[in-house]
Design a protein around this motif. Structure first.
Motif, PDB file in Angstrom:
ATOM      1  N   LEU A   1      36.219  30.577  37.633  1.00 46.85           N
ATOM      2  CA  LEU A   1      35.876  31.434  36.503  1.00 46.85           C
ATOM      3  C   LEU A   1      36.923  32.518  36.280  1.00 46.85           C
ATOM      4  CD1 LEU A   1      32.049  31.663  37.188  1.00 46.85           C
ATOM      5  CD2 LEU A   1      33.131  30.589  35.205  1.00 46.85           C
ATOM      6  N   LEU A   2      37.489  33.029  37.356  1.00 54.02           N
ATOM      7  CA  LEU A   2      38.587  33.984  37.200  1.00 54.02           C
ATOM      8  C   LEU A   2      39.751  33.323  36.480  1.00 54.02           C
ATOM      9  CD1 LEU A   2      38.650  35.770  40.700  1.00 54.02           C
ATOM     10  CD2 LEU A   2      37.499  36.512  38.602  1.00 54.02           C
ATOM     11  N   GLY A   3      40.054  32.090  36.878  1.00 53.74           N
ATOM     12  CA  GLY A   3      41.137  31.369  36.219  1.00 53.74           C
ATOM     13  C   GLY A   3      40.846  31.111  34.751  1.00 53.74           C
ATOM     14  N   HIS A   4      39.619  30.749  34.437  1.00 46.31           N
ATOM     15  CA  HIS A   4      39.239  30.480  33.048  1.00 46.31           C
ATOM     16  C   HIS A   4      39.466  31.706  32.169  1.00 46.31           C
ATOM     17  CE1 HIS A   4      36.914  28.783  29.684  1.00 46.31           C
ATOM     18  NE2 HIS A   4      36.391  29.988  29.571  1.00 46.31           N
ATOM     19  N   TYR A   5      39.131  32.891  32.690  1.00 43.52           N
ATOM     20  CA  TYR A   5      39.256  34.110  31.904  1.00 43.52           C
ATOM     21  C   TYR A   5      40.600  34.818  32.097  1.00 43.52           C
ATOM     22  CZ  TYR A   5      34.450  34.170  30.202  1.00 43.52           C
ATOM     23  OH  TYR A   5      33.278  33.886  29.532  1.00 43.52           O
ATOM     24  N   GLY A   6      41.473  34.259  32.914  1.00 41.25           N
ATOM     25  CA  GLY A   6      42.759  34.903  33.137  1.00 41.25           C
ATOM     26  C   GLY A   6      42.657  36.196  33.915  1.00 41.25           C
ATOM     27  N   ILE A   7      41.613  36.327  34.735  1.00 38.04           N
ATOM     28  CA  ILE A   7      41.456  37.518  35.582  1.00 38.04           C
ATOM     29  C   ILE A   7      42.233  37.271  36.873  1.00 38.04           C
ATOM     30  CG2 ILE A   7      39.833  38.961  36.858  1.00 38.04           C
ATOM     31  CD1 ILE A   7      37.674  38.089  34.805  1.00 38.04           C
ATOM     32  N   PRO A   8      43.218  38.104  37.201  1.00 36.85           N
ATOM     33  CA  PRO A   8      44.023  37.843  38.400  1.00 36.85           C
ATOM     34  C   PRO A   8      43.171  37.810  39.664  1.00 36.85           C
ATOM     35  CG  PRO A   8      45.061  39.516  37.021  1.00 36.85           C
ATOM     36  CD  PRO A   8      43.681  39.304  36.469  1.00 36.85           C
ATOM     37  N   ARG A   9      43.482  36.857  40.525  1.00 36.13           N
ATOM     38  CA  ARG A   9      42.827  36.788  41.833  1.00 36.13           C
ATOM     39  C   ARG A   9      43.336  37.950  42.680  1.00 36.13           C
ATOM     40  NH1 ARG A   9      41.446  32.063  45.660  1.00 36.13           N
ATOM     41  NH2 ARG A   9      42.023  32.866  47.709  1.00 36.13           N
ATOM     42  N   PRO A  10      42.443  38.769  43.247  1.00 40.36           N
ATOM     43  CA  PRO A  10      42.917  39.963  43.965  1.00 40.36           C
ATOM     44  C   PRO A  10      43.586  39.598  45.281  1.00 40.36           C
ATOM     45  CG  PRO A  10      40.552  39.711  44.242  1.00 40.36           C
ATOM     46  CD  PRO A  10      40.976  38.654  43.250  1.00 40.36           C
ATOM     47  N   ALA A  11      44.485  40.477  45.720  1.00 38.96           N
ATOM     48  CA  ALA A  11      45.174  40.243  46.987  1.00 38.96           C
ATOM     49  C   ALA A  11      44.197  40.167  48.150  1.00 38.96           C
ATOM     50  CB  ALA A  11      46.206  41.346  47.226  1.00 38.96           C
ATOM     51  N   GLY A  12      43.112  40.902  48.065  1.00 36.68           N
ATOM     52  CA  GLY A  12      42.128  40.919  49.150  1.00 36.68           C
ATOM     53  C   GLY A  12      40.968  39.982  48.921  1.00 36.68           C
ATOM     54  N   ARG A  13      41.185  38.895  48.180  1.00 34.91           N
ATOM     55  CA  ARG A  13      40.109  37.941  47.898  1.00 34.91           C
ATOM     56  C   ARG A  13      39.417  37.534  49.195  1.00 34.91           C
ATOM     57  NH1 ARG A  13      36.230  35.389  46.720  1.00 34.91           N
ATOM     58  NH2 ARG A  13      36.134  33.395  45.608  1.00 34.91           N
ATOM     59  N   HIS A  14      38.089  37.518  49.179  1.00 41.07           N
ATOM     60  CA  HIS A  14      37.202  37.245  50.316  1.00 41.07           C
ATOM     61  C   HIS A  14      36.921  38.473  51.163  1.00 41.07           C
ATOM     62  CE1 HIS A  14      36.954  33.045  49.359  1.00 41.07           C
ATOM     63  NE2 HIS A  14      38.246  32.891  49.493  1.00 41.07           N
ATOM     64  N   ARG A  15      37.424  39.645  50.764  1.00 41.21           N
ATOM     65  CA  ARG A  15      36.893  40.889  51.297  1.00 41.21           C
ATOM     66  C   ARG A  15      35.893  41.420  50.276  1.00 41.21           C
ATOM     67  NH1 ARG A  15      39.476  43.520  55.604  1.00 41.21           N
ATOM     68  NH2 ARG A  15      37.664  44.914  55.442  1.00 41.21           N
ATOM     69  N   ALA A  16      34.921  42.193  50.743  1.00 37.96           N
ATOM     70  CA  ALA A  16      33.769  42.523  49.903  1.00 37.96           C
ATOM     71  C   ALA A  16      34.145  43.322  48.655  1.00 37.96           C
ATOM     72  CB  ALA A  16      32.725  43.271  50.733  1.00 37.96           C
ATOM     73  N   MET A  17      34.916  44.401  48.781  1.00 37.24           N
ATOM     74  CA  MET A  17      35.195  45.216  47.603  1.00 37.24           C
ATOM     75  C   MET A  17      36.097  44.510  46.587  1.00 37.24           C
ATOM     76  SD  MET A  17      34.468  47.769  45.789  1.00 37.24           S
ATOM     77  CE  MET A  17      33.585  48.966  46.787  1.00 37.24           C
ATOM     78  N   PRO A  18      37.184  43.844  46.987  1.00 41.18           N
ATOM     79  CA  PRO A  18      37.944  43.100  45.983  1.00 41.18           C
ATOM     80  C   PRO A  18      37.098  42.055  45.260  1.00 41.18           C
ATOM     81  CG  PRO A  18      39.272  43.389  47.949  1.00 41.18           C
ATOM     82  CD  PRO A  18      37.895  43.865  48.285  1.00 41.18           C
ATOM     83  N   ASP A  19      36.215  41.384  45.986  1.00 40.54           N
ATOM     84  CA  ASP A  19      35.353  40.397  45.337  1.00 40.54           C
ATOM     85  C   ASP A  19      34.361  41.057  44.378  1.00 40.54           C
ATOM     86  OD1 ASP A  19      36.685  38.458  46.721  1.00 40.54           O
ATOM     87  OD2 ASP A  19      34.970  37.745  47.877  1.00 40.54           O
ATOM     88  N   VAL A  20      33.852  42.228  44.756  1.00 37.10           N
ATOM     89  CA  VAL A  20      32.961  42.966  43.859  1.00 37.10           C
ATOM     90  C   VAL A  20      33.705  43.376  42.586  1.00 37.10           C
ATOM     91  CG1 VAL A  20      31.922  45.258  43.595  1.00 37.10           C
ATOM     92  CG2 VAL A  20      31.221  43.791  45.474  1.00 37.10           C
ATOM     93  N   GLU A  21      34.920  43.856  42.739  1.00 29.50           N
ATOM     94  CA  GLU A  21      35.679  44.324  41.575  1.00 29.50           C
ATOM     95  C   GLU A  21      35.943  43.196  40.582  1.00 29.50           C
ATOM     96  OE1 GLU A  21      38.097  48.087  43.556  1.00 29.50           O
ATOM     97  OE2 GLU A  21      38.984  46.081  43.611  1.00 29.50           O
TER      98      GLU A  21
END
Length: 221
Positions: free
Chosen positions: A153-173
């Protein structure tokens, strides 16, 4: 989005975007090792941040920190050694929830609902709050999409995958950014105009754990 904010029930709402990282020991419920929450409030037709919370959580001593958690998240046993236990962390989070009504938002919200339910005694406000699932919102807005995983879904909307993907706050953001896009697209498509519409499309009730069966001795009293 403006259509939603004109709904009085949505306009008074605080949205809590929540994510846990957890261990999954065999034969027992998942044990959280990190939690993050981002509070969003409707202001002038958009959602704005109203607060945030994040903390590591020390698991019980008999639960091992496994490679399946260390690998994706980078959360190690050493990082968790001085963290507070779940009872303390969840009580601190719950203490911030003083201005209801709330909705918890999460990607695959049933997972978060289960983790919260097992900590309900420490976070009664959070544990009594209805949820909205961004997977269900996405299925309503984007029917027929090949995958509804967060990265897809991030890819579909062009939302950059965060550097901290799979940590709680980056995933929340990034879930919060996804939520904004889904709410706007759903409004534009006429999928929802009110909080009741959102609850009907993607709502989940708080999870309640089954009470343990009474023993014969218990039944005598």
């Amino acid at each position: 989005m403006e259509q939603l904010t004109r709904d009085p029930r949505f306009a008074e709402l605080t949205i809590l975007v929540v994510d846990f990282e957890a261990l999954t020991p065999a034969g027992r419920p998942a044990e959280p090792v990190e939690v993050a929450a981002l509070a969003l409030r409707p202001v002038a037709g958009r959602l704005v941040e109203a607060g945030r919370f994040e903390a590591l959580i020390r698991p019980p001593a008999d639960v091992l920190v496994t490679a399946s958690v260390v690998g994706p998240t980078g959360i190690t046993e050493k990082l968790l050694a001085h963290a507070a236990p779940a009872a303390e962390v969840m009580a601190r989070l719950d203490a911030h929830l003083t201005a209801p009504p709330y909705r918890i938002v999460a990607h695959h919200a049933a997972t978060e609902a289960g983790l919260i339910a097992h900590q309900a005694v420490h976070c009664p406000v959070l544990a009594g709050t209805r949820l909205l699932d961004t997977i269900r919102l996405a299925k309503a807005v984007l029917p027929g999409l090949g995958s509804y995983r967060l990265d897809a879904l991030l890819g579909h909307y062009g939302i950059p995958r965060p550097a901290g993907r799979h940590r709680a706050m980056p995933d929340v953001e990034v879930t919060a950014r996804l939520l904004v896009r889904l709410l706007a697209d759903g409004c534009a498509a006429g999928r929802w105009h009110t909080l009741l519409d959102l609850d009907a499309a993607a709502g989940l009730p708080p999870k309640r754990l089954a009470a343990p069966p009474a023993t014969e001795q218990d039944a005598l009293f």
